[in-house]
Design a protein around this motif. Structure first.
Motif, PDB file in Angstrom:
ATOM      1  N   ALA A   6       0.929  -1.268   0.034  1.00 43.16           N
ATOM      2  CA  ALA A   6      -0.128  -0.110  -0.094  1.00 43.16           C
ATOM      3  C   ALA A   6       0.745   1.025  -0.078  1.00 43.16           C
ATOM      4  CB  ALA A   6      -1.075  -0.102   1.003  1.00 43.16           C
ATOM      5  N   ARG A   7       0.483   2.313  -0.358  1.00 38.64           N
ATOM      6  CA  ARG A   7       1.284   3.696  -0.822  1.00 38.64           C
ATOM      7  C   ARG A   7       0.038   4.292  -0.021  1.00 38.64           C
ATOM      8  NH1 ARG A   7       3.392   0.631  -5.300  1.00 38.64           N
ATOM      9  NH2 ARG A   7       1.329   0.420  -6.419  1.00 38.64           N
ATOM     10  N   ALA A   8       1.172   5.335   0.184  1.00 38.83           N
ATOM     11  CA  ALA A   8      -0.269   6.971   0.789  1.00 38.83           C
ATOM     12  C   ALA A   8      -0.888   7.637  -0.190  1.00 38.83           C
ATOM     13  CB  ALA A   8       0.977   7.897   1.346  1.00 38.83           C
ATOM     14  N   GLN A   9      -2.375   7.533  -0.292  1.00 35.63           N
ATOM     15  CA  GLN A   9      -2.917   7.899  -1.125  1.00 35.63           C
ATOM     16  C   GLN A   9      -2.535  10.157  -0.592  1.00 35.63           C
ATOM     17  OE1 GLN A   9      -7.441   8.133  -0.183  1.00 35.63           O
ATOM     18  NE2 GLN A   9      -7.190   8.248  -2.644  1.00 35.63           N
ATOM     19  N   PRO A  10      -1.962  10.531  -1.832  1.00 34.38           N
ATOM     20  CA  PRO A  10      -2.376  11.871  -2.268  1.00 34.38           C
ATOM     21  C   PRO A  10      -4.010  12.616  -2.445  1.00 34.38           C
ATOM     22  CG  PRO A  10      -1.348  11.130  -4.093  1.00 34.38           C
ATOM     23  CD  PRO A  10      -1.642   9.863  -3.767  1.00 34.38           C
ATOM     24  N   LEU A  11      -3.908  13.817  -1.704  1.00 40.11           N
ATOM     25  CA  LEU A  11      -5.629  14.593  -1.377  1.00 40.11           C
ATOM     26  C   LEU A  11      -5.130  15.727  -1.757  1.00 40.11           C
ATOM     27  CD1 LEU A  11      -6.039  12.543   2.150  1.00 40.11           C
ATOM     28  CD2 LEU A  11      -7.076  12.202   0.215  1.00 40.11           C
ATOM     29  N   LEU A  12      -5.804  16.165  -1.637  1.00 41.66           N
ATOM     30  CA  LEU A  12      -6.508  17.682  -2.152  1.00 41.66           C
ATOM     31  C   LEU A  12      -5.852  18.823  -1.404  1.00 41.66           C
ATOM     32  CD1 LEU A  12      -9.964  17.698  -4.603  1.00 41.66           C
ATOM     33  CD2 LEU A  12      -7.502  17.804  -5.313  1.00 41.66           C
ATOM     34  N   PRO A  13      -5.692  19.982  -1.447  1.00 39.25           N
ATOM     35  CA  PRO A  13      -5.317  20.605  -0.446  1.00 39.25           C
ATOM     36  C   PRO A  13      -6.157  20.774   0.280  1.00 39.25           C
ATOM     37  CG  PRO A  13      -4.538  22.080  -2.345  1.00 39.25           C
ATOM     38  CD  PRO A  13      -5.328  20.357  -2.449  1.00 39.25           C
ATOM     39  N   ILE A  14      -8.200  20.681   0.145  1.00 39.03           N
ATOM     40  CA  ILE A  14      -8.945  20.786   0.965  1.00 39.03           C
ATOM     41  C   ILE A  14      -8.860  20.224   2.293  1.00 39.03           C
ATOM     42  CG2 ILE A  14     -10.132  22.288  -0.796  1.00 39.03           C
ATOM     43  CD1 ILE A  14     -11.231  19.670  -1.662  1.00 39.03           C
ATOM     44  N   THR A  15      -8.677  18.824   1.912  1.00 38.66           N
ATOM     45  CA  THR A  15      -8.401  17.409   3.015  1.00 38.66           C
ATOM     46  C   THR A  15      -6.791  17.917   3.474  1.00 38.66           C
ATOM     47  OG1 THR A  15      -9.259  16.051   1.100  1.00 38.66           O
ATOM     48  CG2 THR A  15      -8.231  15.477   3.161  1.00 38.66           C
ATOM     49  N   LEU A  16      -7.768  18.020   5.349  1.00 39.97           N
ATOM     50  CA  LEU A  16      -6.408  17.388   6.421  1.00 39.97           C
ATOM     51  C   LEU A  16      -6.339  16.997   7.089  1.00 39.97           C
ATOM     52  CD1 LEU A  16      -7.610  21.793   7.577  1.00 39.97           C
ATOM     53  CD2 LEU A  16      -5.523  21.019   5.891  1.00 39.97           C
ATOM     54  N   CYS A  76     -25.570  15.366  -0.225  1.00 41.94           N
ATOM     55  CA  CYS A  76     -24.645  14.173   0.057  1.00 41.94           C
ATOM     56  C   CYS A  76     -23.261  14.890   0.121  1.00 41.94           C
ATOM     57  CB  CYS A  76     -24.360  13.158  -1.933  1.00 41.94           C
ATOM     58  SG  CYS A  76     -23.404  12.231  -1.999  1.00 41.94           S
ATOM     59  N   PRO A  77     -22.189  15.171   0.660  1.00 36.23           N
ATOM     60  CA  PRO A  77     -21.563  16.225   0.969  1.00 36.23           C
ATOM     61  C   PRO A  77     -19.671  15.785   0.215  1.00 36.23           C
ATOM     62  CG  PRO A  77     -22.596  15.882   3.546  1.00 36.23           C
ATOM     63  CD  PRO A  77     -23.280  15.275   2.342  1.00 36.23           C
ATOM     64  N   PHE A  78     -18.586  16.159  -0.213  1.00 39.70           N
ATOM     65  CA  PHE A  78     -17.981  14.952  -0.243  1.00 39.70           C
ATOM     66  C   PHE A  78     -17.137  15.122   0.799  1.00 39.70           C
ATOM     67  CE2 PHE A  78     -13.628  16.584  -2.341  1.00 39.70           C
ATOM     68  CZ  PHE A  78     -12.723  14.614  -2.907  1.00 39.70           C
ATOM     69  N   MET A  79     -16.938  14.045   1.409  1.00 40.13           N
ATOM     70  CA  MET A  79     -16.365  13.340   2.728  1.00 40.13           C
ATOM     71  C   MET A  79     -15.531  14.758   3.324  1.00 40.13           C
ATOM     72  SD  MET A  79     -16.855   9.823   4.813  1.00 40.13           S
ATOM     73  CE  MET A  79     -17.896   9.624   6.293  1.00 40.13           C
ATOM     74  N   GLU A  80     -14.181  14.632   2.231  1.00 37.88           N
ATOM     75  CA  GLU A  80     -12.712  15.180   2.339  1.00 37.88           C
ATOM     76  C   GLU A  80     -12.499  15.974   2.828  1.00 37.88           C
ATOM     77  OE1 GLU A  80     -12.011  12.070  -1.385  1.00 37.88           O
ATOM     78  OE2 GLU A  80     -13.069  12.432   0.826  1.00 37.88           O
ATOM     79  N   ASN A  81     -14.119  16.972   2.500  1.00 37.15           N
ATOM     80  CA  ASN A  81     -13.264  18.440   2.073  1.00 37.15           C
ATOM     81  C   ASN A  81     -13.469  18.937   3.955  1.00 37.15           C
ATOM     82  OD1 ASN A  81     -14.058  20.977   1.869  1.00 37.15           O
ATOM     83  ND2 ASN A  81     -15.603  21.013   1.046  1.00 37.15           N
ATOM     84  N   ASP A  82     -13.092  19.504   4.317  1.00 32.88           N
ATOM     85  CA  ASP A  82     -12.538  19.994   5.264  1.00 32.88           C
ATOM     86  C   ASP A  82     -13.767  20.852   5.621  1.00 32.88           C
ATOM     87  OD1 ASP A  82     -10.412  19.961   7.197  1.00 32.88           O
ATOM     88  OD2 ASP A  82     -10.782  21.767   8.469  1.00 32.88           O
ATOM     89  N   LYS A  83     -14.238  21.778   5.119  1.00 32.58           N
ATOM     90  CA  LYS A  83     -15.635  22.853   5.202  1.00 32.58           C
ATOM     91  C   LYS A  83     -16.534  21.995   5.067  1.00 32.58           C
ATOM     92  CE  LYS A  83     -13.344  26.105   2.684  1.00 32.58           C
ATOM     93  NZ  LYS A  83     -12.939  27.546   1.805  1.00 32.58           N
ATOM     94  N   SER A  84     -16.132  20.403   5.042  1.00 36.29           N
ATOM     95  CA  SER A  84     -17.756  19.825   5.629  1.00 36.29           C
ATOM     96  C   SER A  84     -18.137  19.802   7.279  1.00 36.29           C
ATOM     97  CB  SER A  84     -17.872  18.342   4.136  1.00 36.29           C
ATOM     98  OG  SER A  84     -18.104  18.507   3.193  1.00 36.29           O
ATOM     99  N   TRP A  85     -17.250  19.657   7.971  1.00 35.74           N
ATOM    100  CA  TRP A  85     -16.958  19.278   8.925  1.00 35.74           C
ATOM    101  C   TRP A  85     -17.101  20.770  10.203  1.00 35.74           C
ATOM    102  CZ3 TRP A  85     -18.013  13.909   9.706  1.00 35.74           C
ATOM    103  CH2 TRP A  85     -17.798  13.058   8.515  1.00 35.74           C
ATOM    104  N   VAL A  86     -18.003  21.182  11.374  1.00 36.87           N
ATOM    105  CA  VAL A  86     -17.956  21.059  12.289  1.00 36.87           C
ATOM    106  C   VAL A  86     -16.897  20.260  13.451  1.00 36.87           C
ATOM    107  CG1 VAL A  86     -18.346  22.611  13.837  1.00 36.87           C
ATOM    108  CG2 VAL A  86     -20.026  22.338  11.917  1.00 36.87           C
ATOM    109  N   PHE A  87     -15.816  21.466  13.800  1.00 34.58           N
ATOM    110  CA  PHE A  87     -14.639  21.214  14.403  1.00 34.58           C
ATOM    111  C   PHE A  87     -14.695  22.377  16.151  1.00 34.58           C
ATOM    112  CE2 PHE A  87     -13.403  19.840  10.720  1.00 34.58           C
ATOM    113  CZ  PHE A  87     -12.332  19.046  10.911  1.00 34.58           C
ATOM    114  N   GLY A  88     -14.246  21.183  16.896  1.00 38.48           N
ATOM    115  CA  GLY A  88     -14.453  22.187  18.841  1.00 38.48           C
ATOM    116  C   GLY A  88     -14.079  23.123  18.422  1.00 38.48           C
TER     117      GLY A  88
END
Length: 306
Positions: A6-16, A76-88
Motif C-alpha cells: 500500500a502507498r500513501a494516497q495523495p489528496l487535495l489541499p481541501i483535505t487536512l 451528499c457532501p464531499f466527505m474529505e472536504n474539511d469545510k463539510s465538518w464542524v470542529f470544536g
C-alpha cells in the motif's frame, strides 16, 4: 499476482489530517448512512443522484412527502472536504457536519456522503452502506483531466498540458493517486468488494441497463424494489442530459471552478470510449507503462479495454 504494498494516497489541499480523522471516526446519526465512493470521474455524481432519488422515494413511501433537489452537495457532501465538518474550539475534535448538510439529512432521514479516499480511511461501522463505482481507466483519466484543468489551482487544479497530465496520472502523482492502487484498496483480487456492506457498480453497466443498476442499489440500501410507476417517475431525472441541463444542481461546491471560455461543464457527455478516442500514440504508451507500475486487481481486467 501478489498485491503490491500500500502507498500513501495523495489528496487535495481541501483535505487536512483532521479531516481524515473525522471520516474514520464518523458514527451514523440517521437510520441509514450511505457513502458513494470511487476513484474520481467514475460516475460518482451520477450515483449520488441515484441515491438521492432512492432515499427521497423511501421517504415518500413512508410519509407521502415529496422532497425536491436544490443541490446534490447539500444532501451528499464531499466527505474529505474539511469545510463539510464542524470542529470544536481546539480545531481538532469534530462536532458534526455543517448545518446545511445536517438539515438536508434530517429531511430525507438518511446521511449521504461521496468520497474518493481508500477503504481503510472509511468509517468501520458495518451498518454504513458503501457503494463503490468503477469505470474504464482511459475514460477516467480523460474526464479527470477536463475536470482538474478547470479547477482552481489553490484547490488542487491542474495547470499543465494534457500530455503532462496523462503522464502524471499514470505515475500516480495526481490527487487521489494511482487508479490501480485505488481499486486495490477497495476490491479483492477477483474484483469483488473487500467488505460485505459494499456494492460495486460499474459505469458501463449503468449505461447499458440503468433500471437494473437502480434496482440493485435499492436492494443494497435495504429498500424494496421499485414498481413500474416509481421507476418511470425517477428515470428522466437520472438521465445524463437532465443532469447537464440542471448543472446548477450538480456542480460541486467544494472547489472553485475556472471559466476558460471553452464550454466546459462539470457534467460532460457521460460517454463510453472518449478516452480512447482522445488518447494519442504517446498517451497510450505512457498509460500502459503506468499499469505495469500500478496494476489493478486481476478481476478488473475487463475495464482495461475501455
Amino acid at each position: 499476482m501478489e498485491a503490491p504494498p500500500a502507498r500513501a494516497q495523495p489528496l487535495l489541499p481541501i483535505t487536512l489530517p483532521r479531516t481524515i480523522d473525522a471520516i474514520k471516526a464518523y458514527s451514523p446519526c440517521q437510520p441509514l448512512t450511505i457513502i458513494v465512493a470511487s476513484y474520481p470521474k467514475s460516475g460518482t455524481t451520477w450515483m449520488q443522484n441515484v441515491v438521492f432519488e432512492l432515499v427521497t422515494l423511501k421517504r415518500f413511501r413512508e410519509t407521502g412527502e415529496r422532497i425536491e433537489l436544490d443541490h446534490i452537495s447539500n444532501f451528499c457532501p464531499f466527505m474529505e472536504n474539511d469545510k463539510s465538518w464542524v470542529f470544536g474550539e481546539d480545531g481538532v475534535a469534530v462536532e458534526g457536519l455543517q448545518g446545511n448538510h445536517a438539515v438536508a439529512h434530517a429531511k430525507v432521514g438518511a446521511t449521504i456522503f461521496n468520497s474518493h479516499v481508500y477503504l481503510d480511511m472509511m468509517p468501520s461501522d458495518p451498518s454504513v452502506k458503501l457503494l463503490y463505482m468503477t469505470r474504464a481507466p482511459r475514460d477516467v483519466c480523460n474526464s479527470f483531466y477536463h475536470h482538474l484543468s478547470h479547477q482552481a489551482a489553490e484547490d488542487g487544479g491542474y495547470e499543465g498540458s494534457r500530455e503532462e497530465f496523462v503522464r502524471d496520472w499514470s505515475d500516480g502523482k495526481i490527487a487521489f493517486g494511482a487508479w490501480g492502487d485505488h481499486l486495490r484498496s477497495w476490491l479483492n483480487e477477483d474484483g469483488s468488494c473487500k467488505v460485505e456492506n459494499c456494492l460495486r457498480v460499474d459505469y458501463a453497466d449503468m449505461k447499458a441497463d440503468l433500471r437494473s443498476a437502480v434496482q440493485a442499489t435499492a436492494r443494497h440500501l435495504g429498500m424494496r424494489e421499485l414498481g413500474v410507476e416509481e421507476m418511470e417517475d425517477i428515470l428522466p431525472r437520472l438521465d445524463i442530459s437532465y443532469m447537464k441541463e440542471n448543472i446548477d444542481k450538480f456542480e460541486p461546491k467544494s472547489v472553485t471552478w475556472v471559466d476558460k471560455g471553452d464550454g466546459f461543464s462539470f457534467v460532460r457527455k457521460g460517454a463510453i470510449g472518449d478516452g480512447k478516442k482522445e488518447f494519442g500514440e504517446e498517451d497510450e504508451k505512457v498509460f500502459l507503462e503506468g499499469f505495469k507500475k500500478f496494476p489493478p486487481p486481476p478481476g478488473c481486467s475487463g475495464l482495461m479495454g475501455g
